[in-house]
Design an enzyme around this catalytic site. Structure first.
Site, PDB file in Angstrom:
ATOM      1  N   HIS A  86       4.633  -3.004   6.499  1.00  0.00           N
ATOM      2  CA  HIS A  86       4.024  -2.402   5.120  1.00  0.00           C
ATOM      3  C   HIS A  86       4.177  -3.565   4.181  1.00  0.00           C
ATOM      4  O   HIS A  86       4.925  -4.339   4.345  1.00  0.00           O
ATOM      5  CB  HIS A  86       4.871  -1.090   4.759  1.00  0.00           C
ATOM      6  CG  HIS A  86       4.406   0.068   5.340  1.00  0.00           C
ATOM      7  ND1 HIS A  86       4.672   1.158   4.941  1.00  0.00           N
ATOM      8  CD2 HIS A  86       3.565   0.010   6.563  1.00  0.00           C
ATOM      9  CE1 HIS A  86       4.103   2.192   5.858  1.00  0.00           C
ATOM     10  NE2 HIS A  86       3.397   1.385   6.765  1.00  0.00           N
ATOM     11  N   GLU A  88       5.379  -3.505   1.076  1.00  0.00           N
ATOM     12  CA  GLU A  88       6.741  -3.666   0.354  1.00  0.00           C
ATOM     13  C   GLU A  88       7.876  -4.111   1.357  1.00  0.00           C
ATOM     14  O   GLU A  88       8.661  -5.041   0.702  1.00  0.00           O
ATOM     15  CB  GLU A  88       7.019  -2.168   0.259  1.00  0.00           C
ATOM     16  CG  GLU A  88       6.233  -1.294  -0.692  1.00  0.00           C
ATOM     17  CD  GLU A  88       5.004  -0.494   0.120  1.00  0.00           C
ATOM     18  OE1 GLU A  88       4.689   0.407  -0.603  1.00  0.00           O
ATOM     19  OE2 GLU A  88       4.728  -0.893   1.232  1.00  0.00           O
ATOM     20  N   CYS A 115       5.976   4.865   0.933  1.00  0.00           N
ATOM     21  CA  CYS A 115       6.512   6.047   1.736  1.00  0.00           C
ATOM     22  C   CYS A 115       8.087   6.031   2.029  1.00  0.00           C
ATOM     23  O   CYS A 115       8.492   5.019   1.553  1.00  0.00           O
ATOM     24  CB  CYS A 115       5.853   5.657   3.037  1.00  0.00           C
ATOM     25  SG  CYS A 115       6.331   4.159   4.164  1.00  0.00           S
ATOM     26  N   CYS A 118       9.654   2.809   3.611  1.00  0.00           N
ATOM     27  CA  CYS A 118       9.692   1.702   2.455  1.00  0.00           C
ATOM     28  C   CYS A 118      10.561   2.017   1.587  1.00  0.00           C
ATOM     29  O   CYS A 118      11.393   1.219   1.095  1.00  0.00           O
ATOM     30  CB  CYS A 118       8.334   1.580   1.960  1.00  0.00           C
ATOM     31  SG  CYS A 118       7.305   0.657   3.217  1.00  0.00           S
TER      32      CYS A 118
END
Length: 161
Positions: A86, A88, A115, A118
């Site tokens: 991801h 992040e 999410c 993350c």
């Protein structure tokens, strides 16, 4: 805080969210493009977009169908079958690769509330403020984690960026 201070902060937030949007355009994900920018003391110290790990050819060809989509999963479903890292996470990893501390930083995410996975990484990295797009969250657990963390956070409207 006075209205002028709030407006000034919002303008700074928009500036860094524009950067996160630009970073998202580097994503090769056939499903969606997400970008993130990490800022410390007013300077960018990391950036990341969603995509396959370094050296992996998977997800690099947008003409190939998404593995999760082929399996019949919708947005936000079957994430355990996705090899992408991801945005992040990549952003925080980039700072770490360059030996830059992430404590007391602000993370700007060109997506809705991050999410749950993350969010745990963001909290443990010592990010003190999180800015993301106003909209539907991916999951409720990430909101609980954010609330319990005591981290400052705010949203921006995509149309303002």
């Amino acid at each position: 805080m006075a209205k002028i201070e709030i407006d000034k902060q919002y303008q700074k937030d928009l500036q860094f969210m524009r950067m996160a949007r630009c970073v998202s355009e580097r994503s090769k994900c056939s499903s969606r493009q997400v970008g993130a920018v990490l800022v410390k003391d007013g300077s960018t110290v990391g950036e990341g977009f969603n995509g396959s790990p370094r050296g992996s050819s998977l997800c690099q060809d947008r003409s190939k169908p998404c593995r999760r989509r082929e399996m019949g999963f919708g947005s936000g479903e079957g994430l355990e079958f996705c090899i992408a890292v991801h945005a992040e996470q990549n952003c925080i990893i980039q700072a770490a690769r360059n030996a830059i501390g992430t404590k007391d930083t602000t993370l700007y995410c060109w997506c809705g509330r991050p999410c749950q996975k993350c969010m745990g990484i963001i909290i443990n990295a010592g990010v003190s403020r999180l800015v993301f797009l106003d909209g539907e969250p991916y999951d409720e657990l990430s909101g609980e984690l954010l609330a319990e963390s005591g981290m400052k956070w705010s949203t921006v409207k995509a149309e303002d960026v």
